[in-house]
Scaffold this motif. Structure first.
Motif, short mmCIF file in Angstrom:
data_model
loop_
_atom_site.label_atom_id
_atom_site.label_comp_id
_atom_site.label_asym_id
_atom_site.label_seq_id
_atom_site.Cartn_x
_atom_site.Cartn_y
_atom_site.Cartn_z
N VAL A 111 11.90 -2.04 -32.57
CA VAL A 111 10.63 -2.58 -33.05
C VAL A 111 10.83 -3.32 -34.37
N LEU A 112 11.60 -2.71 -35.26
CA LEU A 112 11.78 -3.32 -36.58
C LEU A 112 12.47 -4.67 -36.46
N ILE A 113 13.54 -4.71 -35.66
CA ILE A 113 14.26 -5.96 -35.49
C ILE A 113 13.38 -7.01 -34.82
N GLY A 114 12.60 -6.56 -33.84
CA GLY A 114 11.69 -7.49 -33.18
C GLY A 114 10.67 -8.05 -34.16
N ALA A 115 10.16 -7.18 -35.03
CA ALA A 115 9.16 -7.63 -36.01
C ALA A 115 9.76 -8.65 -36.97
N ILE A 116 10.96 -8.37 -37.41
CA ILE A 116 11.60 -9.30 -38.34
C ILE A 116 11.82 -10.65 -37.66
N LEU A 117 12.28 -10.59 -36.42
CA LEU A 117 12.52 -11.85 -35.70
C LEU A 117 11.24 -12.65 -35.54
N ARG A 118 10.18 -11.98 -35.12
CA ARG A 118 8.93 -12.69 -34.92
C ARG A 118 8.41 -13.25 -36.24
N ARG A 119 8.54 -12.46 -37.27
CA ARG A 119 8.03 -12.90 -38.58
C ARG A 119 8.79 -14.13 -39.06
N SER A 120 10.09 -14.15 -38.79
CA SER A 120 10.91 -15.25 -39.30
C SER A 120 10.78 -16.52 -38.49
N SER A 121 10.31 -16.40 -37.27
CA SER A 121 10.35 -17.58 -36.39
C SER A 121 8.97 -18.06 -35.97
N THR A 122 7.92 -17.48 -36.55
CA THR A 122 6.57 -17.96 -36.23
C THR A 122 5.76 -18.09 -37.52
N ASP A 123 4.59 -18.71 -37.38
CA ASP A 123 3.75 -18.91 -38.56
C ASP A 123 2.80 -17.74 -38.78
N ALA A 124 2.21 -17.26 -37.72
CA ALA A 124 1.19 -16.22 -37.85
C ALA A 124 1.79 -14.89 -38.30
N ASP A 125 0.97 -14.07 -38.91
CA ASP A 125 1.45 -12.80 -39.45
C ASP A 125 0.48 -11.66 -39.17
#
Lengths: 200, 200
Positions: free
Chosen positions: A165-179
């Motif tokens: 989950v943590l790695i997925g969250a970091i990836l999504r956060r780094s590669s998208t605009d929304a938060d």
DNA sequence: CTCTTTTGAATAAACGTTCAATCAAACCCA
DNA sequence: TGGGTTTGATTGAACGTTTATTCAAAAGAG
């Protein structure tokens, strides 16, 4: 928590690692050139080749250095309560304040994971690094189970899940605009822990 | 499920997209050159520039094409039982058999996410694509809630969480050697759904 | 004949990497 | 101690490769 790792380089090799780390953190891997490392070091890029085989060997050495540093720190958690300790570890990854160096570096690590797709040396590193962080989570879980404050869950399975989950969250956060989703996921993770790990 | 998207290109532009897709799937983004696309197309690389602005515009056009194709398919799930439907969606992402084209493409998508770190066009795409897939998961959840077979959970929060786990799993799988954790995570995800979504 | 498609060759910039040449310090031997 | 020698650190310039991209011209369709 990241800074302070390279705060007092003992020799040229470590100074090079420190410069590499700062370059990675500030510019990311895509824009990392030997020239930039030389600039950061205030020395010639060719000096680096006297100490490291090539660019990727240098970057991997930098990652290994950081990982060893963390391995030393991870064991000694000062927090006594297992639940607080686990939450502290999660917050470290989730760290919501975006404008800090730690988050910038996590983003760069993602770029490096992309290298692992094709480069066996990067793969080997991340295989090891995943094991290290998972073990530290699992250890925290086992502590709680043994102390009787956590349920009799499978610490390895839960640790792997948390890390995913943590790695997925970091990836999504780094590669998208929304938060916005981040808080939602954090909340669900909390519910998962309540149902599976914590005792109420 | 992936293949069949480009199975019958209508014109040169689509043929180029199809060739790009095959190159990405077979060689990954790091090794993607205009030359290789030309080879796959059995035409000159410079032809591509007659139809697309530049390399990244082409890749993004390819991603957009795929996403639109999926948007069309995602709505029409043939499975009636909401739980089966949700499980089917998860299995699609989790797809454990490694040696298939779909998994190879998912791996390449990770490389492209790494581009999103620095390239706003990629960021925009993945922001949109995350929204699309999250909405399809949330829709499946709402269907189950409305039908009374799922608990009154927050479908948006659960959907974001599922997607985060799935993306994290794909990233870990693509960038490390070990695979044992995958089944553990799958199992935990199942338990999470049982406690939070399914009724027992 | 004209408009679009397609090509091959040329361009140009970016970078990792090499290497011969300095320089300073450590070391050794008388 | 001191002069010569070895060693390691450091540099700047050059090399070579890789690749995206351009463009003028050929090929082809209608």
């Amino acid at each position: 928590m990241t800074d302070g790792v390279f705060e007092d380089p003992a020799n040229t090799r470590e100074e090079i690692l420190a410069a590499t780390y700062r370059c990675l953190r500030n510019h990311g891997y895509a824009d990392l050139t030997m020239q930039k490392i030389g600039d950061e070091l205030e020395q010639s890029p060719s000096l680096v080749y006297h100490h490291y085989e090539n660019k990727d060997a240098l970057v991997i050495a930098c990652l290994e250095y950081l990982l060893e540093h963390f391995e030393g720190k991870l064991g000694r958690g000062r927090v006594d309560d297992p639940q607080d300790r686990l939450e502290e570890m999660l917050d470290w990854w989730f760290a919501t304040d975006v404008d800090n160096d730690w988050h910038a570096f996590l983003t760069t690590v993602l770029e490096l994971r992309a290298q692992a797709v094709h480069d066996p040396d990067y793969r080997a590193h991340f295989t090891r690094s995943d094991r290290v962080f998972k073990e530290s989570l699992a250890a925290a879980l086992r502590t709680g189970i043994d102390a009787g404050v956590f349920q009799e869950c499978d610490p390895d399975a839960v640790a792997e899940t948390l890390q995913t989950v943590l790695i997925g969250a970091i990836l999504r956060r780094s590669s998208t605009d929304a938060d916005v989703w981040l808080e939602e996921v954090h909340g669900e993770l909390e519910r998962y822990l309540e149902s599976r790990v914590y005792k109420n």
